[in-house]
Design an enzyme around this catalytic site. Structure first.
Site, PDB file in Angstrom:
ATOM      1  N   LYS A 183       0.829  -1.206   0.000  1.00  0.00           N
ATOM      2  CA  LYS A 183       0.000   0.000   0.000  1.00  0.00           C
ATOM      3  C   LYS A 183       0.868   1.262   0.000  1.00  0.00           C
ATOM      4  CE  LYS A 183      -3.723  -2.307  -0.371  1.00  0.00           C
ATOM      5  NZ  LYS A 183      -4.737  -2.782   0.545  1.00  0.00           N
TER       6      LYS A 183
HETATM    7  C1  LIG Z   1      -5.778  -3.818   0.894  1.00  0.00           C
HETATM    8  C2  LIG Z   1      -7.237  -3.572   0.932  1.00  0.00           C
HETATM    9  C3  LIG Z   1      -8.023  -3.907   2.045  1.00  0.00           C
HETATM   10  C4  LIG Z   1      -7.568  -4.786   3.161  1.00  0.00           C
HETATM   11  O1  LIG Z   1      -6.453  -4.428   3.794  1.00  0.00           O
HETATM   12  P1  LIG Z   1      -5.523  -5.521   4.512  1.00  0.00           P
HETATM   13  O2  LIG Z   1      -4.602  -4.662   5.300  1.00  0.00           O
HETATM   14  O3  LIG Z   1      -4.837  -6.296   3.432  1.00  0.00           O
HETATM   15  O4  LIG Z   1      -6.383  -6.369   5.361  1.00  0.00           O
HETATM   16  C5  LIG Z   1      -9.349  -3.510   2.060  1.00  0.00           C
HETATM   17  N1  LIG Z   1      -9.892  -2.868   1.029  1.00  0.00           N
HETATM   18  C6  LIG Z   1      -9.198  -2.559  -0.080  1.00  0.00           C
HETATM   19  C7  LIG Z   1      -9.880  -1.826  -1.183  1.00  0.00           C
HETATM   20  C8  LIG Z   1      -7.850  -2.920  -0.179  1.00  0.00           C
HETATM   21  O5  LIG Z   1      -7.165  -2.630  -1.282  1.00  0.00           O
END
Ligand SMILES: *Cc1c(COP(=O)(O)O)cnc(C)c1O
Length: 371
Positions: A183
């Site tokens: 991210k």
């Molecule tokens: C990455 C993501 C999540 C979940 O996050 P995690 O930290 O991997 O649990 C939720 N929603 C979206 C749109 C994402 O891209």
């Protein structure tokens, strides 16, 4: 030639020093100075009053839905074109996900389809700022305010994105972020819930920490969860926030290089293009094969890129094709089309212009083979 990954964390600030501080001081669990500093810093970053750190973005979504009081019998509107966590969290609380189609320009949920799917049972809407491009929030927020429906932004992919000059995460009643390794801001694994609502913050903290009464230790008035972030993860987060402007600028630079090197290609469509009301955070730079291309052709282009040492990803498979959320594809023509033509290109702060040029040269070459 070196392989180009689709994502890579940039840990060039104080990440290592702060993690070492956790080890040296033995504050490795879910108490410590970095937790509070990361929460306060992230609230400032998103322009919200409160930030509550969690152990990932999925638990952040679950926690937010619990705090909003969403439960069995409630409907929650969510885009079909999203990562599975947005939809799964609705199931965790026993509510019913109501899928909506995508907007062909932004790839985000279609405000018209949201309005069409609101019923007396709608309790919340989850706009997902997909790939870092903000959703068109005004029509959604307006419709929800008028009906007492909560707006929960899933901002897992949009740290630093702006809608009409305002940060994503500050536009609804509550918002969640992810700090997974790929991210825009990372803590390895981690998440955050942000809100301006003082009462909601208390409920979030209560449920995050096993439901323990803040006034009475080891007294549990509700069934809570252990969704706490560790001080080690928060240490990485604090360091990331110190150079977040740089992290965001690097992605925008990558996006400019892509735009330059893809200009003039007739076999590819860059989508979403940044709307004039938007500041795109470019979690992912995305392209579509020309209209009419099939998923098979898209997969062939991706396989050819892979053979060239370039990692790409397909646009998310829409939720309506997943066995657990299956629904008629004819109801979601836009998302179905975007999902079969879309390719996520490598987008991260360690890419050079040379890397981007190589990705584009190969992509244009393989896309041309199709026509
Ligand atoms: C990455 C993501 C999540 C979940 O996050 P995690 O930290 O991997 O649990 C939720 N929603 C979206 C749109 C994402 O891209």
């Amino acid at each position: 030639m070196k392989r180009i990954p689709v994502a890579a964390p940039v840990l060039t600030g104080n990440e290592k020093a702060y993690v070492m501080e956790c080890l040296d001081t033995t504050w490795i669990s879910s108490a410590g100075r970095f937790i509070t500093e990361f929460e306060q810093g992230f609230a400032r970053f998103t322009g919200t009053r409160h930030a509550v750190a969690t152990n990932n973005g999925t638990t952040a979504l679950h926690l937010a839905l619990v705090a909003l009081g969403v439960g069995p019998g409630d409907e929650v509107i969510v885009p079909t074109l999203t990562y599975v966590a947005s939809t799964n969290a609705i199931r965790y609380v026993g509510a019913t996900p109501v899928l909506v189609d995508a907007d062909p320009r932004t790839l985000n949920l279609s405000p018209e389809d949201v309005l069409a799917k609101i019923t007396p049972r709608t309790k919340a809407v989850i706009p997902v700022h997909l790939y870092g491009h903000p959703c068109d929030m005004d029509p959604i927020v307006e419709a929800c305010r008028a009906r007492g429906i909560s707006v929960l932004e899933d901002a897992a992919e949009s740290h630093g994105a702006l809608y009409k000059g305002r940060p994503t995460g500050s536009l609804g009643d509550v918002a969640t972020f992810s700090f997974f390794g790929n991210k825009i801001v990372t803590t390895g694994e981690g998440g955050m819930v942000v809100t301006d609502d003082d009462a909601l913050e208390k409920v979030l903290r209560l449920y995050r920490g096993q439901g323990m009464d803040p006034e009475r230790r080891y007294w549990f008035p509700v069934v809570g969860f252990n969704y706490r972030m560790t001080n080690i993860a928060a240490a990485i987060g604090c360091a990331q926030l110190e150079h977040v402007d740089e992290l965001l600028a690097a992605r925008r630079q990558v996006a400019r290089w892509y735009a330059e090197h893809l200009a003039g290609s007739e076999d590819l469509v860059v989508q979403p293009v940044q709307e004039e009301w938007a500041h795109h955070a470019y979690w992912i730079y995305n392209v579509l094969l020309a209209p009419g291309a099939t998923a098979g052709q898209r997969d062939a282009v991706m396989a050819a890129m892979d053979a060239d040492g370039i990692e790409t990803r397909p646009v998310f498979y829409p939720m309506h094709v997943m066995p657990v959320y299956t629904a008629d594809s004819a109801l979601f023509p836009v998302a179905t089309d975007l999902a079969q033509r879309g390719i996520n290109l490598p987008t991260h702060g360690l890419l050079t212009e040379e890397d981007v040029a190589r990705v584009c040269e190969r992509l244009v070459h393989h896309a041309k083979q199709l026509s």
